[in-house]
Design a protein around this motif. Structure first.
Motif, short mmCIF file in Angstrom:
data_model
loop_
_atom_site.label_atom_id
_atom_site.label_comp_id
_atom_site.label_asym_id
_atom_site.label_seq_id
_atom_site.Cartn_x
_atom_site.Cartn_y
_atom_site.Cartn_z
N LEU A 1 0.91 -1.23 0.03
CA LEU A 1 0.10 -0.02 -0.07
C LEU A 1 0.79 1.28 -0.03
N ALA B 1 2.10 1.93 -3.36
CA ALA B 1 1.32 2.34 -4.47
C ALA B 1 0.90 3.66 -4.29
N VAL B 2 0.49 4.09 -3.03
CA VAL B 2 0.29 5.39 -2.79
C VAL B 2 1.43 6.50 -3.24
N CYS C 1 1.46 6.77 -7.00
CA CYS C 1 0.38 7.45 -7.48
C CYS C 1 0.54 8.81 -7.26
N ARG D 1 -5.19 4.89 -8.03
CA ARG D 1 -4.71 3.83 -7.77
C ARG D 1 -5.17 2.57 -8.91
N SER D 2 -6.32 2.76 -9.35
CA SER D 2 -6.64 2.02 -10.57
C SER D 2 -5.88 1.90 -11.92
N LEU E 1 -2.62 2.04 -11.74
CA LEU E 1 -1.65 1.28 -11.65
C LEU E 1 -1.90 -0.30 -12.04
#
Length: 284
Positions: free
Chosen positions: A28, A31-32, A35, A42-43, A45
């Protein structure tokens, strides 16, 4: 050998390094941060895992990743944290709003809806609790107080950012900036409640947060005792006082409220089933 610069490969490597550094949510976190660099949801990625990062994006991501590996909270790195679906600016001068505190907001809302009048949030920090309540009760007046000038400025900037006009902020120690004639239907606080010898202070994100917002004397209970003793001067008859506290402090906080004349004293659990909020009604 040239490293794969695709989103999927970059995230995989970053997650592994973050896991080794002790992050509790490495995937997480990675990803954050990515982004944020890409300025995408996030979609994105998941939709474009094969898309390669540019050298500039890769450098920006590595800079943020290095800070996270060192333990700096993601919220401080990005300067923002969502609370009660409100995107709040955060800074190292204040605590990072946490999901557990949304339970305090829920209980305060319940009491506020049943009892008309103004609402006071003591130790407001980013303004998270006050702004959440003000956003739900737009016909009510909410006030937040904090001792730190930087926190008050940050809370005011969050109110402006969110276009919330029924919430004001003042600087001072607990009730210091409040006029004695001003009575509130609900007083809520997430005060410092950690003992100075608590080992958690040297672990995780807490290491980077201001100790003045975390630590209290008398086994973490000193500020709760001070607020409880003074609160009757500022509560309407029938008004409620609510505290967030440590998961092992429920009985102690109930005793403090009861010994100061509060009735209907009770402790409520957070979403993990831990004692988290204790409340009492002022009805002399």
């Amino acid at each position: 050998m040239t490293l794969d610069k695709s989103i999927e490969a970059v995230l995989k490597r970053a997650s592994l390094v973050l896991s080794e550094s002790g992050s509790e949510s490495p995937s997480l976190d990675a990803a954050v941060l990515l982004c944020h660099v890409l300025e995408k949801p996030r979609s994105y990625l998941l939709t474009w895992p094969e898309k390669a990062l540019t050298p500039e994006e890769e450098q920006q991501f590595e800079t943020l990743l290095t800070r996270r590996i060192a333990g700096e909270p993601v919220a401080y790195i990005l300067g923002e944290r969502e609370f009660w679906s409100l995107p709040l600016n955060v800074a190292p001068s204040t605590l990072i709003p946490r999901p557990d505190t949304e339970r305090l907001v829920e209980l305060a809302l319940d009491k506020a809806l049943a009892h008309a009048g103004d609402i006071l949030d003591l130790g407001t920090g980013t303004g998270a609790i006050a702004l959440a309540l003000a956003s739900e009760l737009n016909s009510r007046s909410v006030m937040g107080v904090d001792y730190q000038v930087e926190a008050v400025e940050l809370a005011r900037s969050n109110a402006t950012k969110l276009n919330i006009s029924n919430c004001q902020f003042a600087q001072g120690s607990w009730f210091e900036p409040i006029d004695l004639v001003h009575k509130f239907s609900v007083i809520v606080s997430n005060p410092p409640y950690i003992d100075e010898n608590d080992p958690h202070l040297s672990q995780g994100d807490v290491r980077f947060e201001p100790s003045s917002a975390l630590v209290a004397d008398n086994n973490g209970l000193a500020d709760i005792e001070t607020i409880t003793a003074q609160a009757p001067n500022y509560l309407q008859v029938g008004g409620w006082l609510l505290f967030e506290h440590g998961f092992e402090q429920g009985q102690a906080v109930r005793d403090i409220l009861a010994s100061n004349g509060f009735c209907h004293v009770a402790t409520e659990q957070d979403y993990a089933g831990n004692d988290r909020v204790t409340l009492g009604q002022w009805n002399p």
